[in-house]
Design an enzyme around this catalytic site. Sequence first.
Site, PDB file in Angstrom:
ATOM      1  N   ASP A  71       0.877  -1.161   0.000  1.00 55.53           N
ATOM      2  CA  ASP A  71       0.000   0.000   0.000  1.00 55.53           C
ATOM      3  C   ASP A  71       0.921   1.218   0.000  1.00 55.53           C
ATOM      4  O   ASP A  71       2.131   1.094   0.223  1.00 55.53           O
ATOM      5  CB  ASP A  71      -0.889  -0.036   1.254  1.00 55.53           C
ATOM      6  CG  ASP A  71      -1.818   1.162   1.348  1.00 55.53           C
ATOM      7  OD1 ASP A  71      -2.220   1.688   0.292  1.00 55.53           O
ATOM      8  OD2 ASP A  71      -2.132   1.570   2.477  1.00 55.53           O
ATOM      9  N   ASP A  73      -0.085   5.045   1.220  1.00 58.37           N
ATOM     10  CA  ASP A  73      -0.277   5.893   2.397  1.00 58.37           C
ATOM     11  C   ASP A  73      -0.265   5.059   3.677  1.00 58.37           C
ATOM     12  O   ASP A  73      -1.030   4.112   3.820  1.00 58.37           O
ATOM     13  CB  ASP A  73      -1.604   6.638   2.304  1.00 58.37           C
ATOM     14  CG  ASP A  73      -1.586   7.669   1.185  1.00 58.37           C
ATOM     15  OD1 ASP A  73      -0.501   8.114   0.815  1.00 58.37           O
ATOM     16  OD2 ASP A  73      -2.672   8.021   0.679  1.00 58.37           O
ATOM     17  N   ASP A 263      -1.269  -1.062   6.471  1.00 62.15           N
ATOM     18  CA  ASP A 263      -1.130  -0.420   7.781  1.00 62.15           C
ATOM     19  C   ASP A 263      -2.430  -0.340   8.554  1.00 62.15           C
ATOM     20  O   ASP A 263      -2.438   0.118   9.694  1.00 62.15           O
ATOM     21  CB  ASP A 263      -0.578   0.996   7.610  1.00 62.15           C
ATOM     22  CG  ASP A 263      -1.596   1.930   6.958  1.00 62.15           C
ATOM     23  OD1 ASP A 263      -2.076   1.610   5.850  1.00 62.15           O
ATOM     24  OD2 ASP A 263      -1.923   2.979   7.552  1.00 62.15           O
TER      25      ASP A 263
END
Length: 320
Positions: A71, A73, A263
């Site tokens: 990913d 961000d 995250d």
Amino acid sequence: MPSMGMASTSLLAPTSFAPAAVAATARRSFFSHRGPPSSLPAVRLRLPRTSSLVVSASASPPRSLDALIFDCDGVILESEHLHRQAYNDAFAHFGVRCPPAADADAPLFWDEAFYDDLQNRIGGGKPKMRWYFGENGWPSSKILETAPSSDEDKEKLVDVIQDWKTERYKAIIKSGTVEPRPGVLRLMDEVKGAGIKLAVCSAATKSSVVLCLENLLGLERFNGLDCFLAGDDVKMKKPDPSIYITAAKKLGLESKNCLVVEDSVIGLQAAKGAGMSCIITYTPSTSNQDFKDAIATYPDLSNVRLEDLKLLLQESLVTG
């Protein structure tokens, strides 16, 4: 050692050898530990001097790590506060005011606690605004003379705010004050050096992700990606698994042989929905989320090596 395709066989294991299920449990305990290196728990495996391990003829072959998918961000860069700043700047620029506001003259402002909750529940900038305005009332602004009532005007409002916000976010990235999270560049180089495919899948708009990757990874790493997908490339945002399903197809790989680095729970759900295993590198805003479906969690990638990831993926098959 006999191959996995042979008939059921008993193998004698020396004292230092742990059956896969036991080793997997110990390793998950090790990798999910969040403390500093000095506080890592000591793992001691005690087995009888002779122990039998049954290898079933019907057992599935071990998974191989064929692609590592990041990913953007929160994984490649810690970006939540940068996006929040860009949204608030956009709301102030366009005089966005939502009823019933505590201060009728003050533009909409998303504080840190609210934005952490919002970005962990809803992926993508436009879906965030659609949800917020749907819950709190569509705002007045300099974009339209009155609060939008038709679907067309609502989409126009969201599109204009998002476009301005994206340009503001780009300006922040270009400022040179933003760096990749620890361990990201080293792990990417290690993966490419081993001939394993490397991809980035982000829910953000393509233009903003391209800018981030070019500035944080460098042009050589960015151009060397085997697959790059952004929110514009799929109809549904995370936690929908579409972006990871599409990535597997573009890479020409089975989902089970792809490992995702996320995250947040939203990203984890998207990866699992696509049939991919997922590791988590949490941030301050996601550290308290429930990551029980991840095969490992880390504060960052500083001490994570490619061999660790290969072993984790193989052991995830054993542990189910």
